[in-house]
Design an enzyme around this catalytic site. Structure first.
Site, PDB file in Angstrom:
ATOM      1  CG  PHE A 143      -1.822   1.220   1.268  1.00 42.32           C
ATOM      2  CD1 PHE A 143      -2.954   1.272   0.456  1.00 42.32           C
ATOM      3  CD2 PHE A 143      -1.539   2.320   2.073  1.00 42.32           C
ATOM      4  CE1 PHE A 143      -3.784   2.388   0.459  1.00 42.32           C
ATOM      5  CE2 PHE A 143      -2.371   3.440   2.077  1.00 42.32           C
ATOM      6  CZ  PHE A 143      -3.496   3.467   1.271  1.00 42.32           C
ATOM      7  CG  ASP A 228       5.478   3.595   1.845  1.00 37.86           C
ATOM      8  OD1 ASP A 228       5.521   4.242   2.909  1.00 37.86           O
ATOM      9  OD2 ASP A 228       4.428   3.454   1.177  1.00 37.86           O
ATOM     10  CE  LYS A 257      -0.923   5.306   8.103  1.00 35.18           C
ATOM     11  NZ  LYS A 257      -0.616   4.921   6.740  1.00 35.18           N
TER      12      LYS A 257
END
Ligand SMILES: *Cc1c(COP(=O)(O)O)cnc(C)c1O
Length: 406
Positions: A143, A228, A257
Site C-alpha cells: 500500500f 516506504d 503518519k
C-alpha cells in the site's frame, strides 16, 4: 452539559452528516476529547485506543509536548511560504539526516504525497542517469496511498479496477519472492519500491534475505531502492526506521503518519547522488511550514530520548506474549509483527465483529481484513493498559464464542 442539551447536540450532528461525502462507514460516535491512550465520546464514555489515528499518534492523544510546540511556533510564525527558509524546517531536516543514511529531505503533508515525490524523483533520476528508465517494481498487497500514481503503485486487488486508466509504469510482483522480482526487471526499470512491513496488507514483514537480496539486485541492475516507511518509520517497529533492522542502505525513504504525532507532515529523504530535481519539478504550498516542522521536531526529540525505543521493544514483547496466550486459549492464529505494529490472525472468528464488539466495550482496535486484528497503539503505552486491552479482548472473544456455539 445536561442530558437534554446533549441529546439535542447529537441530533444536530446526525442531521449534519449528510454534508460529508460518505467515503467510509463511520460508527455513531462523536469523539470530542483525547488524552494519552484514551479517547472520550460525547457522553463521556472512555475508549482505550489501540488505533491512535491509524498508527499516527506516536505519543498518544494531545500530548503536552505537541500542544507546546503548536502554541510556541504559531505565536511566532505560521507560514512564510515554501520558497523561503524557516528555522524549524532546517532543524527537522537536520535531525532526520543525522539519524539516518540520507542527506536531503523534502517535506510534504501526507504519506501519499511523499510517495508521489519518491516516484517522481525515481523517474527524474531515470531520465538523467539511466536513458529514460521509468518502471518501478512494487509488490502485491503493498500500500502506498490514494493519489492516482500511488494507487497505481499499490498492490491491493480492490484498487485494480478503480479510476482507470491508472498511471502506467508499475510492475507488481509477489512479496518476499526474490526470483520473481529479478525476472520482472528490464532495461526500462528504474527502481524497486516496498514497505518493510506491509501494514495495510495485515502486517506482513519482509524477510531479511529478500530485502538484502533486493539491495543486491539494485546494485547489479543500477536501480534505486525506495522504502516506504510511512507506517513503519518513527520507531513504530522498534528502531527509529525499519530499514535499520536490515543490512541495507536504501536510496530513498518516505515518512508520514507518526512523524507529526497526529499533525499532517510527511517527508521524502534521499542521498546526494540520487537527489536530482531541477527547480520547479517539486513543491507544494504548505510544505515545510514551520508549525508542522516544529511539532515533528518535538516528536522526534521525545522518541530519540535514550529510554524511549528500549521501552517499545519491552512493551512489544509484553503485548505479543498476551496475544499468544489469547490465541492459544481461543484457538486463534499467528501473532506477528515488530515493535508496536502487531497482528493477530483470528482464523474463523470475524475480526470485524471483534472490532465492533470491542468498541462497544470501550476498546478501539483495527481490522485490516476479516481475519486479522492490527495493534498500533501509541509508542508510550504501558503494561497495565495492555493488560486492560487483553482483558477486554478476552471478554469479547468469550462472548462471540458462546454466541457461535449457541
Ligand atoms: C498510510 C500509508 C500511506 C498513505 O499515507 P497518507 O498520509 O494516508 O497519504 C502510504 N504508505 C503506507 C505504507 C501507509 O501505511
Amino acid at each position: 452539559m445536561n442530558k437534554k442539551m446533549l441529546s439535542e447536540k447529537i441530533e444536530a450532528a446526525k442531521e449534519m452528516q449528510k454534508h460529508l461525502m460518505p467515503i467510509t462507514p463511520r460508527p455513531e460516535i462523536y469523539f470530542h476529547k483525547g488524552e494519552g491512550h484514551y479517547l472520550y465520546d460525547q457522553t463521556g464514555k472512555a475508549y482505550l485506543d489501540l488505533v491512535q489515528g491509524w498508527a499516527v499518534n506516536t505519543l498518544g492523544h494531545s500530548p503536552t509536548i505537541i500542544q507546546q510546540a503548536l502554541l510556541q511556533q504559531s505565536t511566532k510564525l505560521i507560514n512564510p511560504g515554501p520558497a523561503f527558509y524557516n528555522l524549524p524546517m532546517l532543524e527537522l531536516a537536520n535531525t532526520l539526516c543525522q539519524h539516518s543514511v540520507f542527506d536531503q529531505v523534502f517535506f510534504a503533508n501526507s504519506g501519499a504525497e511523499a510517495n508521489e515525490g519518491a516516484i517522481k524523483l525515481a523517474r527524474k533520476w531515470g531520465q538523467k542517469q539511466k536513458q529514460g528508465a521509468y518502471k518501478i517494481i512494487t509488490f502485491e498487497k503493498g500500500f502506498h496511498g490514494r493519489t492516482l500514481a500511488t494507487m497505481s503503485a499499490t498492490g491491493k486487488d480492490s484498487f485494480a479496477p478503480l479510476f482507470e486508466p491508472k498511471v502506467s509504469g508499475f510492475k507488481k510482483v509477489p512479496f518476499n519472492q526474490l526470483e520473481a522480482t529479478e525476472s520482472a526487471i528490464d532495461s526500462s526499470t528504474v527502481a524497486i519500491m516496498l514497505e518493510l512491513v506491509q501494514g495495510e496488507a495485515g502486517v506482513i514483514p519482509a524477510d531479511p534475505n529478500f530485502v538484502e537480496g533486493l539491495q543486491q539486485l539494485c546494485k547489479k541492475h543500477n536501480l534505486l531502492l525506495i522504502i516506504d516507511e510511512v507506517q513503519t518509520g518513527i520507531a513504530r517497529t522498534g528502531s527509529l526506521f525499519a530499514y535499520q533492522h536490515y543490512n541495507i542502505q536504501p536510496d530513498i525513504m518516505t515518512l508520514g503518519k507518526g512523524l507529526g504525532g497526529g499533525m499532517p507532515i510527511s517527508a521524502l529523504l534521499t542521498n546526494t547522488q540520487t537527489s536530482c530535481f531541477d527547480y520547479g519539478d517539486q513543491g507544494g504550498t504548505f510544505n515545510g511550514n514551520p508549525v508542522m516542522c516544529a511539532v515533528a521536531q518535538a516528536v522526534l526529540a521525545t522518541v530519540l530520548q535514550p529510554n524511549f525505543i528500549p521501552h517499545i521493544n519491552t512493551i512489544s514483547s509484553y503485548l505479543k506474549h498476551g496475544l499468544d496466550k489469547l490465541s492459544a486459549d481461543f484457538s486463534l492464529g499467528e501473532v506477528r509483527g515488530k515493535g508496536l505494529l502487531i497482528a493477530l490472525d483470528t482464523n474463523t472468528v470475524s475480526a470485524t465483529s471483534i472490532v465492533e464488539r470491542a468498541r462497544e466495550q470501550g476498546l478501539l482496535l483495527n481490522a485490516p481484513n476479516i481475519q486479522t486484528l492490527r495493534f498500533m497503539p501509541a509508542l508510550t503505552i504501558t503494561e497495565s493498559e495492555i493488560d486492560t486491552a487483553i482483558e477486554q479482548l478476552r471478554h469479547v472473544l468469550t462472548h462471540l464464542k458462546t454466541q457461535r456455539c449457541g
